[in-house]
Each structure stands twice: as structure tokens, then as C-alpha cells.
Design a protein around this motif. Structure first.
Motif, PDB file in Angstrom:
ATOM      1  N   ILE A  33       0.953  -1.113   0.240  1.00  0.00           N
ATOM      2  CA  ILE A  33       0.061   0.090  -0.010  1.00  0.00           C
ATOM      3  C   ILE A  33       0.765   1.345   0.052  1.00  0.00           C
ATOM      4  O   ILE A  33       1.922   1.363   0.561  1.00  0.00           O
ATOM      5  CB  ILE A  33      -0.990   0.212   1.316  1.00  0.00           C
ATOM      6  CG1 ILE A  33      -0.157  -0.101   2.460  1.00  0.00           C
ATOM      7  CG2 ILE A  33      -1.975  -0.967   1.091  1.00  0.00           C
ATOM      8  CD1 ILE A  33      -1.216  -0.003   3.746  1.00  0.00           C
ATOM      9  N   THR A  34       0.389   2.155  -0.653  1.00  0.00           N
ATOM     10  CA  THR A  34       1.250   3.421  -0.690  1.00  0.00           C
ATOM     11  C   THR A  34       0.322   4.707  -0.980  1.00  0.00           C
ATOM     12  O   THR A  34      -1.012   4.553  -1.525  1.00  0.00           O
ATOM     13  CB  THR A  34       2.374   3.413  -1.681  1.00  0.00           C
ATOM     14  OG1 THR A  34       3.079   4.453  -1.678  1.00  0.00           O
ATOM     15  CG2 THR A  34       1.692   3.485  -3.236  1.00  0.00           C
ATOM     16  N   LEU A  90      -3.267   3.477  -2.538  1.00  0.00           N
ATOM     17  CA  LEU A  90      -3.162   2.409  -3.475  1.00  0.00           C
ATOM     18  C   LEU A  90      -2.839   1.179  -2.977  1.00  0.00           C
ATOM     19  O   LEU A  90      -1.914   1.018  -2.513  1.00  0.00           O
ATOM     20  CB  LEU A  90      -2.278   2.873  -4.594  1.00  0.00           C
ATOM     21  CG  LEU A  90      -2.565   4.434  -5.165  1.00  0.00           C
ATOM     22  CD1 LEU A  90      -1.385   4.686  -6.231  1.00  0.00           C
ATOM     23  CD2 LEU A  90      -3.990   4.634  -5.762  1.00  0.00           C
ATOM     24  N   GLU A 112       6.073  -1.358  -8.891  1.00  0.00           N
ATOM     25  CA  GLU A 112       5.990  -1.826 -10.339  1.00  0.00           C
ATOM     26  C   GLU A 112       7.068  -2.608 -10.881  1.00  0.00           C
ATOM     27  O   GLU A 112       7.058  -3.698 -11.456  1.00  0.00           O
ATOM     28  CB  GLU A 112       5.687  -0.633 -11.144  1.00  0.00           C
ATOM     29  CG  GLU A 112       4.169  -0.247 -10.937  1.00  0.00           C
ATOM     30  CD  GLU A 112       3.768   1.082 -11.743  1.00  0.00           C
ATOM     31  OE1 GLU A 112       4.592   1.612 -12.324  1.00  0.00           O
ATOM     32  OE2 GLU A 112       2.471   1.239 -11.714  1.00  0.00           O
ATOM     33  N   PRO A 157      -1.097   7.626  -3.052  1.00  0.00           N
ATOM     34  CA  PRO A 157      -1.208   8.147  -4.629  1.00  0.00           C
ATOM     35  C   PRO A 157       0.078   9.005  -5.086  1.00  0.00           C
ATOM     36  O   PRO A 157       0.605   9.110  -6.270  1.00  0.00           O
ATOM     37  CB  PRO A 157      -2.323   8.643  -4.777  1.00  0.00           C
ATOM     38  CG  PRO A 157      -3.144   8.143  -3.704  1.00  0.00           C
ATOM     39  CD  PRO A 157      -2.260   8.029  -2.509  1.00  0.00           C
ATOM     40  N   ILE A 208       5.757   3.818  -6.016  1.00  0.00           N
ATOM     41  CA  ILE A 208       4.962   3.445  -6.923  1.00  0.00           C
ATOM     42  C   ILE A 208       5.953   2.989  -7.984  1.00  0.00           C
ATOM     43  O   ILE A 208       5.745   1.578  -8.660  1.00  0.00           O
ATOM     44  CB  ILE A 208       3.787   4.154  -7.800  1.00  0.00           C
ATOM     45  CG1 ILE A 208       2.701   4.837  -6.676  1.00  0.00           C
ATOM     46  CG2 ILE A 208       3.360   3.641  -8.777  1.00  0.00           C
ATOM     47  CD1 ILE A 208       1.975   5.768  -6.775  1.00  0.00           C
ATOM     48  N   SER A 226       1.166  -5.399  -8.981  1.00  0.00           N
ATOM     49  CA  SER A 226       0.526  -4.522 -10.129  1.00  0.00           C
ATOM     50  C   SER A 226      -0.700  -3.692  -9.075  1.00  0.00           C
ATOM     51  O   SER A 226      -1.306  -4.174  -8.277  1.00  0.00           O
ATOM     52  CB  SER A 226      -0.207  -5.337 -11.122  1.00  0.00           C
ATOM     53  OG  SER A 226      -0.827  -6.443 -10.638  1.00  0.00           O
ATOM     54  N   TYR A 227      -1.006  -2.782  -9.766  1.00  0.00           N
ATOM     55  CA  TYR A 227      -2.231  -1.999  -8.876  1.00  0.00           C
ATOM     56  C   TYR A 227      -3.342  -2.536  -9.063  1.00  0.00           C
ATOM     57  O   TYR A 227      -3.762  -3.358 -10.067  1.00  0.00           O
ATOM     58  CB  TYR A 227      -2.219  -0.433  -9.835  1.00  0.00           C
ATOM     59  CG  TYR A 227      -3.648   0.289  -9.343  1.00  0.00           C
ATOM     60  CD1 TYR A 227      -3.578   1.050  -8.111  1.00  0.00           C
ATOM     61  CD2 TYR A 227      -4.725   0.243  -9.978  1.00  0.00           C
ATOM     62  CE1 TYR A 227      -4.709   1.560  -7.598  1.00  0.00           C
ATOM     63  CE2 TYR A 227      -5.710   1.070  -9.400  1.00  0.00           C
ATOM     64  CZ  TYR A 227      -5.730   1.668  -8.510  1.00  0.00           C
ATOM     65  OH  TYR A 227      -6.922   2.214  -8.207  1.00  0.00           O
ATOM     66  N   GLN A 228      -4.296  -2.632  -7.933  1.00  0.00           N
ATOM     67  CA  GLN A 228      -5.580  -3.366  -8.107  1.00  0.00           C
ATOM     68  C   GLN A 228      -6.743  -2.282  -7.691  1.00  0.00           C
ATOM     69  O   GLN A 228      -7.585  -2.519  -8.417  1.00  0.00           O
ATOM     70  CB  GLN A 228      -5.375  -4.545  -6.608  1.00  0.00           C
ATOM     71  CG  GLN A 228      -4.242  -5.335  -6.805  1.00  0.00           C
ATOM     72  CD  GLN A 228      -4.377  -6.375  -7.863  1.00  0.00           C
ATOM     73  OE1 GLN A 228      -5.271  -6.936  -8.091  1.00  0.00           O
ATOM     74  NE2 GLN A 228      -3.302  -6.283  -8.672  1.00  0.00           N
ATOM     75  N   LYS A 229      -6.719  -1.501  -6.802  1.00  0.00           N
ATOM     76  CA  LYS A 229      -7.655  -0.564  -6.266  1.00  0.00           C
ATOM     77  C   LYS A 229      -7.305   0.423  -5.310  1.00  0.00           C
ATOM     78  O   LYS A 229      -6.003   0.164  -4.887  1.00  0.00           O
ATOM     79  CB  LYS A 229      -8.585  -1.274  -5.919  1.00  0.00           C
ATOM     80  CG  LYS A 229      -8.726  -2.218  -4.710  1.00  0.00           C
ATOM     81  CD  LYS A 229      -9.792  -3.123  -4.197  1.00  0.00           C
ATOM     82  CE  LYS A 229      -9.571  -3.697  -3.037  1.00  0.00           C
ATOM     83  NZ  LYS A 229     -10.665  -4.675  -2.584  1.00  0.00           N
ATOM     84  N   ARG A 230      -8.156   1.153  -5.082  1.00  0.00           N
ATOM     85  CA  ARG A 230      -7.956   2.111  -4.046  1.00  0.00           C
ATOM     86  C   ARG A 230      -8.599   1.734  -2.700  1.00  0.00           C
ATOM     87  O   ARG A 230      -9.512   1.085  -2.713  1.00  0.00           O
ATOM     88  CB  ARG A 230      -8.488   3.763  -4.224  1.00  0.00           C
ATOM     89  CG  ARG A 230      -7.462   4.324  -5.248  1.00  0.00           C
ATOM     90  CD  ARG A 230      -8.492   5.582  -5.859  1.00  0.00           C
ATOM     91  NE  ARG A 230      -7.408   6.217  -6.843  1.00  0.00           N
ATOM     92  CZ  ARG A 230      -6.659   7.203  -6.493  1.00  0.00           C
ATOM     93  NH1 ARG A 230      -6.464   7.714  -5.480  1.00  0.00           N
ATOM     94  NH2 ARG A 230      -5.932   7.888  -7.532  1.00  0.00           N
ATOM     95  N   PHE A 253      -1.432  -2.605  -4.302  1.00  0.00           N
ATOM     96  CA  PHE A 253      -1.014  -3.464  -5.299  1.00  0.00           C
ATOM     97  C   PHE A 253      -0.655  -4.773  -4.634  1.00  0.00           C
ATOM     98  O   PHE A 253      -0.794  -4.933  -3.671  1.00  0.00           O
ATOM     99  CB  PHE A 253       0.754  -2.783  -5.382  1.00  0.00           C
ATOM    100  CG  PHE A 253       0.729  -1.412  -6.238  1.00  0.00           C
ATOM    101  CD1 PHE A 253       0.995  -1.679  -7.360  1.00  0.00           C
ATOM    102  CD2 PHE A 253       0.504  -0.323  -5.462  1.00  0.00           C
ATOM    103  CE1 PHE A 253       1.279  -0.339  -8.224  1.00  0.00           C
ATOM    104  CE2 PHE A 253       0.492   1.022  -6.141  1.00  0.00           C
ATOM    105  CZ  PHE A 253       0.828   1.033  -7.321  1.00  0.00           C
TER     106      PHE A 253
END
Length: 169
Positions: free
Chosen positions: A130-131, A163, A143, A133, A139, A148-152, A165
Motif C-alpha cells: 500500500i502506498t 493505492l 511496479e 498516490p 509506486i 500491479s495496481y489493484q484498487k484504492r 498493489f
């Protein structure tokens, strides 16, 4: 106790003797900006944090955050590890460096070692992160590590949106 080594680093469990270093790390500008003020202003408070966070995690989960030392001179430069939060389904990876060691690849190097531990030693099937935005460097590193990004998400009581991941191991 060393739990992993990389080309340039050793990763070891935090001990109470690491309180002066932890006090320095948690009061760096990027820690305060991106992770948050833990109100650790004394060596005693740092020892309490190590006891209630790091040592507790090692005992409960068998993993936790590890102190990063440069092999060449045994200088502590940061922390990287896994944390199992009640508010997230899987353990999440995190990292922090002293300012003078940021941007030199240590975060990537340490995180790869932690991901290897997660899979091979702790038998984890998935790792989260988690981080904020606004934390572009975090981020970018997540990556690069294959998350990979999932959701907020809003995993804490402070209502701050982060965010989320994920990476399957």
C-alpha cells in the motif's frame, strides 16, 4: 540475526539495540511524509516500537521488517520487510531508507530478497503493498518488483485513500 544477504546488503532482525537507528529512520522527511509520524521522539519510545511492532511480528508471524546494513561498512541504512495487518487479507511489503541512501537501488535489492523470503521461507502465496498516490518513487519500485495496481483502499481509521498493489508468488 541475519535473515538474508544481497550483493551489497545484509537484512537482519531488529533488536532493542537498534533503537537509535530506528529513531533516526522514523523521523526522516520521507518517512514522515509517506508513512506517517509514529510519535517516536526518544530512544525509549523507539525501543517500545521495536518491541510492540517488530519483535511481536517475528513471534506472531515469523516475519517482519528487517534492518538493512551495507555489507562494506556494516552501516544501517533502512528497513524492508513484511507486515501482516488485520485490515489487509495478505501480508504487505514495505521499505524505507535514510535520505542519503535513497535512489541508489537499495530498496529494490532489499525488496527482492524479502519477496524471495516470502515465497521460499514463509510460503506466502501473495504479497500486497500500500502506498499514497503521491509517492511516485514507491509506486515505481513496486511496479519494478512486479506488483500491479489493484484498487484504492482505506485500510486505516484516518480515512486516507491508498493505492493497493499485489503480486502472486
Amino acid at each position: 540475526m541475519i535473515v538474508a544477504e544481497t550483493e551489497r546488503l545484509t537484512l537482519s532482525k531488529f533488536t532493542l539495540a537498534d533503537a537509535p537507528f530506528l529513531l533516526q529512520l522514523v523521523n526522516t522527511p520521507h518517512w514522515l511524509k509517506y508513512i506517517g509520524d509514529r510519535n517516536i521522539k526518544t530512544i525509549e519510545a523507539a525501543k517500545d516500537y521495536i518491541t510492540n511492532t517488530h519483535l511481536k511480528s517475528y513471534n506472531t508471524n515469523k516475519f517482519g521488517f528487517y534492518k538493512l546494513n551495507v555489507k562494506e561498512n556494516n552501516t544501517p541504512i533502512g528497513a524492508c520487510g513484511l507486515l501482516k495487518r488485520d485490515t489487509l487479507e495478505h501480508a504487505d511489503i514495505g521499505f524505507a531508507m535514510l535520505p542519503e541512501y535513497e535512489g541508489k537501488g537499495y530498496g529494490s535489492e532489499a525488496s527482492l530478497a524479502v519477496l524471495k523470503l516470502a515465497k521460499e521461507t514463509f510460503q506466502l502465496k501473495k504479497v500486497l503493498a500500500i502506498t499514497l498516490p503521491t509517492n511516485a518513487n514507491s509506486i515505481k519500485l513496486l511496479e519494478k518488483l512486479g506488483l500491479s495496481y489493484q484498487k484504492r483502499v482505506k485500510p486505516f481509521d484516518d480515512d486516507v485513500e491508498l493505492l493497493l498493489f499485489a503480486k502472486t508468488l
